[in-house]
Design a protein around this motif. Sequence first.
Motif, short mmCIF file in Angstrom:
data_model
loop_
_atom_site.label_atom_id
_atom_site.label_comp_id
_atom_site.label_asym_id
_atom_site.label_seq_id
_atom_site.Cartn_x
_atom_site.Cartn_y
_atom_site.Cartn_z
N TRP A 28 -2.17 -112.47 -71.36
CA TRP A 28 -1.15 -111.58 -71.94
C TRP A 28 -1.56 -110.13 -71.75
O TRP A 28 -2.72 -109.75 -71.94
CB TRP A 28 -1.00 -111.84 -73.44
N SER A 30 0.43 -106.11 -72.50
CA SER A 30 1.62 -105.47 -73.04
C SER A 30 2.51 -104.91 -71.94
O SER A 30 3.68 -104.62 -72.17
CB SER A 30 1.22 -104.35 -74.02
N GLU A 33 4.52 -108.24 -71.08
CA GLU A 33 5.28 -108.79 -72.20
C GLU A 33 5.10 -107.90 -73.42
O GLU A 33 4.06 -107.91 -74.07
CB GLU A 33 4.78 -110.22 -72.50
N LEU A 36 5.74 -109.63 -79.18
CA LEU A 36 5.09 -110.83 -79.69
C LEU A 36 5.87 -111.36 -80.88
O LEU A 36 6.63 -110.63 -81.52
CB LEU A 36 3.65 -110.52 -80.11
N THR A 54 2.00 -114.87 -81.59
CA THR A 54 1.89 -115.62 -80.34
C THR A 54 2.73 -114.95 -79.27
O THR A 54 3.63 -114.15 -79.57
CB THR A 54 2.38 -117.07 -80.50
N SER A 55 2.44 -115.29 -78.04
CA SER A 55 3.23 -114.80 -76.91
C SER A 55 4.41 -115.74 -76.70
O SER A 55 4.22 -116.96 -76.58
CB SER A 55 2.36 -114.76 -75.65
N GLN A 57 5.95 -116.30 -74.11
CA GLN A 57 5.78 -116.94 -72.81
C GLN A 57 4.53 -117.81 -72.76
O GLN A 57 4.19 -118.34 -71.69
CB GLN A 57 5.71 -115.87 -71.72
N ARG A 59 1.39 -116.91 -73.12
CA ARG A 59 0.23 -116.27 -72.51
C ARG A 59 -0.94 -116.23 -73.49
O ARG A 59 -0.77 -116.29 -74.70
CB ARG A 59 0.59 -114.86 -72.05
N PHE A 61 -4.44 -114.39 -75.13
CA PHE A 61 -4.94 -113.07 -75.48
C PHE A 61 -6.40 -112.94 -75.09
O PHE A 61 -7.24 -113.75 -75.49
CB PHE A 61 -4.77 -112.82 -76.98
N THR A 121 9.93 -110.66 -84.46
CA THR A 121 9.29 -110.14 -83.26
C THR A 121 8.90 -108.69 -83.45
O THR A 121 9.57 -107.94 -84.17
CB THR A 121 10.21 -110.26 -82.04
#
Length: 386
Positions: A28, A30, A33, A36, A54-55, A57, A59, A61, A121
Amino acid sequence: MKRDGDTFELAGSRLTRPGFWSALPERWTSDAEETLVCCQVRQETHDVKSFFFTSPQGRAFVFEPGQFITLELEIDGETVNRCYTISSAPTRPHTISITVKRVPGGKVSNWLHDNLQAGVTVRVLGPAGEFTCARHPARKYLFLSAGSGITPLMSMSRTHHELNEDRDIVFVHSARTPDDIIFARELDLIATNQGNFRTSFVCERVGARTNWAGITGFLTLPLLKLIVPDFMEREIFTCGPAPYMKAVRDLLDEAGFDRGHYHEESFSFETLAESAAQVLQDAAHDAAPTATGDGAQTATRFAVSFAKSRRDIECGSDQHVLDAARQAGVRLPASCTQGMCGTCKVKLVSGQVEMKHNGGIRQREIDQGMVLLCCSKPLSDLVIDK
């Protein structure tokens, strides 16, 4: 149990293995994406909560324990940026967490406590920061924290614990009362699992827990010598309110501790604002034209135009644009003044700057012509979309 790839049958039920077990997830960032999703909120004490993300997608961290992220929040129609150190460990890469204390009158902390819940989000920048034991490997550490300053040191402690690195660590945490100790049970668990990890809690007062058998009062040099007799041999990491960190620096200086082995971190925006005021005074002094032996001035002056507010100022080549703007009475949003939070991010319509930031802006935004005024010095005349 019958298994077929990522699907298996157990007790008559057909189950699917979670995606993150079957493949190594993408990292991940920024840039890739921006948003979050909050997946859990955990009440740590009566006025402290941990928020897990969480991502969308899936991804992973990747960060160093002790680093921070910056939240970009919309509060009452205003975009507000705040830095929070990561309290989770990079050894659990599928979620990332911050731990926030509710501050009376605090715009962001109160909004987070009252509004951020699972499913919401948020826009996030980072991770970034240099306050991490990963960059200062040592045989023995001393972690000193107060209040919510425990978060980056908790990330470091969790990391050593989950990597089964039984490093010699003494964790001394100061709190108002025993009930205000954040992560108390987990720290006790780590100390139980690792023979070389020790904790000591120092509480200002007993509070409601009248059976408290721990230390009451404040951290002093004699007390530190009692808790950690070999503290002079340790790599020290400190985080907490500004008065606490000053007290720690003072007692370490009194002991003759080598500051080359001392590291501290703070995201108190009130403190940063005071620091910014001092920086502004220093910048005003430093920006005064100086002459060389032949009478030539060393600093070049550039014109800076703010297109929307129709203000024109001058800024020296050795001066940050934010400092010059404030000296000229131009009001601009800013928080950390250190290139971390992104509050002073603007569009550069024309001109060039030298920008040295600390994670408060995405590469994609830089490619689109955005700059942080607090850490940008002009290389030419500028036009700013503000």
